[in-house]
Scaffold this active site. Structure first.
Site, short mmCIF file in Angstrom:
data_model
loop_
_atom_site.label_atom_id
_atom_site.label_comp_id
_atom_site.label_asym_id
_atom_site.label_seq_id
_atom_site.Cartn_x
_atom_site.Cartn_y
_atom_site.Cartn_z
N VAL A 1 32.67 -3.69 -19.86
CA VAL A 1 33.11 -2.52 -19.09
C VAL A 1 32.73 -2.57 -17.62
O VAL A 1 33.23 -1.78 -16.83
CB VAL A 1 32.60 -1.17 -19.66
CG1 VAL A 1 33.46 -0.68 -20.78
CG2 VAL A 1 31.14 -1.20 -20.00
N SER B 1 22.20 11.22 -21.64
CA SER B 1 20.93 11.05 -22.36
C SER B 1 20.00 12.21 -22.02
O SER B 1 20.11 12.80 -20.94
CB SER B 1 20.27 9.74 -21.94
OG SER B 1 18.94 9.68 -22.39
N TYR C 1 17.49 3.87 -15.79
CA TYR C 1 18.28 4.45 -16.88
C TYR C 1 18.58 5.94 -16.66
O TYR C 1 19.74 6.36 -16.77
CB TYR C 1 17.50 4.25 -18.18
CG TYR C 1 18.24 4.70 -19.43
CD1 TYR C 1 19.26 3.93 -19.96
CD2 TYR C 1 17.90 5.89 -20.08
CE1 TYR C 1 19.93 4.32 -21.11
CE2 TYR C 1 18.56 6.29 -21.23
CZ TYR C 1 19.58 5.50 -21.74
OH TYR C 1 20.24 5.90 -22.88
N SER D 1 21.18 6.72 -14.05
CA SER D 1 22.52 6.25 -14.46
C SER D 1 23.16 7.26 -15.40
O SER D 1 24.37 7.47 -15.40
CB SER D 1 22.44 4.87 -15.12
OG SER D 1 21.94 4.95 -16.44
N LYS D 2 22.31 7.91 -16.21
CA LYS D 2 22.82 8.91 -17.15
C LYS D 2 23.13 10.23 -16.44
O LYS D 2 24.09 10.92 -16.78
CB LYS D 2 21.81 9.11 -18.29
CG LYS D 2 21.67 7.90 -19.19
CD LYS D 2 23.00 7.58 -19.87
CE LYS D 2 22.92 6.47 -20.88
NZ LYS D 2 24.17 6.22 -21.59
N1 LIG Z 1 19.25 4.95 -28.85
C1 LIG Z 1 18.76 5.95 -28.11
O1 LIG Z 1 17.61 6.37 -28.27
C2 LIG Z 1 19.64 6.63 -27.09
C3 LIG Z 1 19.21 7.82 -26.53
C4 LIG Z 1 20.01 8.47 -25.58
C5 LIG Z 1 21.22 7.91 -25.22
N2 LIG Z 1 21.63 6.71 -25.79
C6 LIG Z 1 22.91 6.19 -25.38
O2 LIG Z 1 23.75 6.13 -26.53
C7 LIG Z 1 24.77 5.14 -26.31
C8 LIG Z 1 24.85 4.26 -27.51
O3 LIG Z 1 23.70 3.45 -27.54
P1 LIG Z 1 23.02 2.93 -28.87
O4 LIG Z 1 21.77 3.70 -29.06
O5 LIG Z 1 24.01 2.86 -29.96
O6 LIG Z 1 22.59 1.47 -28.33
P2 LIG Z 1 22.99 0.03 -28.80
O7 LIG Z 1 22.28 -0.89 -27.87
O8 LIG Z 1 22.75 -0.10 -30.24
O9 LIG Z 1 24.57 -0.04 -28.53
C9 LIG Z 1 25.10 -0.16 -27.25
C10 LIG Z 1 26.36 -0.99 -27.32
O10 LIG Z 1 26.88 -1.14 -25.98
C11 LIG Z 1 27.36 -2.46 -25.85
N3 LIG Z 1 27.42 -2.88 -24.45
C12 LIG Z 1 26.37 -3.13 -23.62
N4 LIG Z 1 26.82 -3.55 -22.43
C13 LIG Z 1 28.18 -3.56 -22.51
C14 LIG Z 1 29.21 -3.91 -21.59
N5 LIG Z 1 28.93 -4.36 -20.34
N6 LIG Z 1 30.50 -3.77 -21.98
C15 LIG Z 1 30.79 -3.34 -23.23
N7 LIG Z 1 29.86 -3.03 -24.15
C16 LIG Z 1 28.56 -3.12 -23.79
C17 LIG Z 1 26.34 -3.29 -26.64
O11 LIG Z 1 26.82 -4.59 -26.94
C18 LIG Z 1 26.11 -2.42 -27.86
O12 LIG Z 1 27.00 -2.72 -28.90
C19 LIG Z 1 24.36 4.41 -25.01
O13 LIG Z 1 25.12 4.94 -23.94
C20 LIG Z 1 22.91 4.77 -24.84
O14 LIG Z 1 22.50 4.71 -23.49
C21 LIG Z 1 20.86 6.07 -26.71
#
Ligand SMILES: NC(=O)c1ccc[n+]([C@@H]2O[C@H](COP(=O)([O-])OP(=O)(O)OC[C@H]3O[C@@H](n4cnc5c(N)ncnc54)[C@H](O)[C@@H]3O)[C@@H](O)[C@H]2O)c1
Length: 257
Positions: free
Chosen positions: A62, A139, A152, A155-156
């Protein structure tokens, strides 16, 4: 059926694992056809192959604006439109204070989290019909800053603001744009190298006493995407097990010790 997505074409970013994979699976279960994308080709393809005929997978970085533009042109040609866009891709740095963060790492986080979200919205909007839906992933780190999250968190925060801006710009045609702000969620990201505090404090920090499972966030994304919720736009839905409502009983007891 409530929250039915039959006939909807959904474009989801980050479907190889974690929350994005959960969105793909849930949307297919609700009747949508899902175009799944992720930078991780092998894992993403495996997920899509487990649901033959109900979704397709394309490797996509992306951060690559032209690649996003090109995939949206292909989607227009093949499917004609996108009814639901969900941005779940994300990345994080290890917990490092601002003065020690490497600029290349800060830029990478902004690139994936903010510019990635911007790219997909920019190029999907022209092929999204009236009353369609966008759901972004912000987030809790936007609302409640945490030491070590100087790349992080901002960015959020940018994603939350972009969500509101798009909601205002598209309101005239009923296109809704919302985001969710999860607290700690039990996905691979939570166990990323150098991200340790969240796991250590989970029992005390969250009033519900545990992490969120990704399916619990996915359920909210589903609701935000469905035509049942046509009056909800420009919102940041905080899913934090009660964190922002008050002090967790276990946390309070720990302080008192
Ligand atoms: N896990 C947490 O505690 C948490 C908390 C708050 C917010 N989030 C947000 O939730 C969302 C989902 O995250 P998650 O927890 O499932 O994490 P995750 O790391 O398991 O999944 C993130 C996915 O994004 C993909 N990705 C990374 N860079 C990319 C790129 N340049 N192009 C396309 N795909 C890309 C990765 O390959 C992965 O499959 C994210 O935006 C994360 O910031 C997560």
């Amino acid at each position: 059926m409530y929250f039915d997505l039959t006939g909807k074409v959904a474009f989801v970013v980050g479907t190889a694992q974690g929350m994005g994979e959960g969105v793909l699976r849930r949307f297919v279960g609700a009747g949508a056809y899902v175009i799944g994308t992720d930078i991780k080709a092998e894992l993403g393809q495996e997920v899509a192959d487990s649901l033959p005929g109900k979704c397709e997978f394309h490797q996509l970085d992306v951060t690559d604006e032209m690649a996003v533009k090109s995939i949206m042109e292909n989607v227009k040609e093949k499917h004609g439109r996108i009814d639901i866009l969900v941005n779940c891709a994300g990345t994080i740095t290890p917990e490092i204070p601002v003065e020690d963060l490497e600029m290349k790492d800060v830029r990478k986080v902004m690139d994936v989290n903010y510019f990635g979200t911007f790219h997909t919205i920019k190029y999907a909007l022209p092929i999204m019909p009236d009353k369609s839906a966008i759901v972004n992933t912000s987030s809790l780190g936007d609302i409640a800053a945490m030491p070590g999250y100087g790349a992080y968190g901002p960015s959020k925060a940018a994603i939350t603001n972009l969500t509101k801006t798009v909601a205002m710009e598209q309101a005239h045609r009923g296109l809704r744009c919302n985001c969710i702000s999860p607290g700690s969620m039990n996905t691979p990201m939570l166990y990323a190298e150098g991200v340790e505090t969240e796991v250590k404090v989970a029992k005390y920090a969250w009033p519900l006493g545990r992490f969120m499972e990704p399916e619990e966030a996915v359920a909210i994304i589903h609701a935000l995407s469905a035509d049942d919720c046509l009056y909800l736009t420009g919102q940041n839905i905080i899913i934090d097990g009660g964190y922002m409502a008050g002090t967790s009983p276990a946390g309070l007891a720990k302080w008192a010790e």
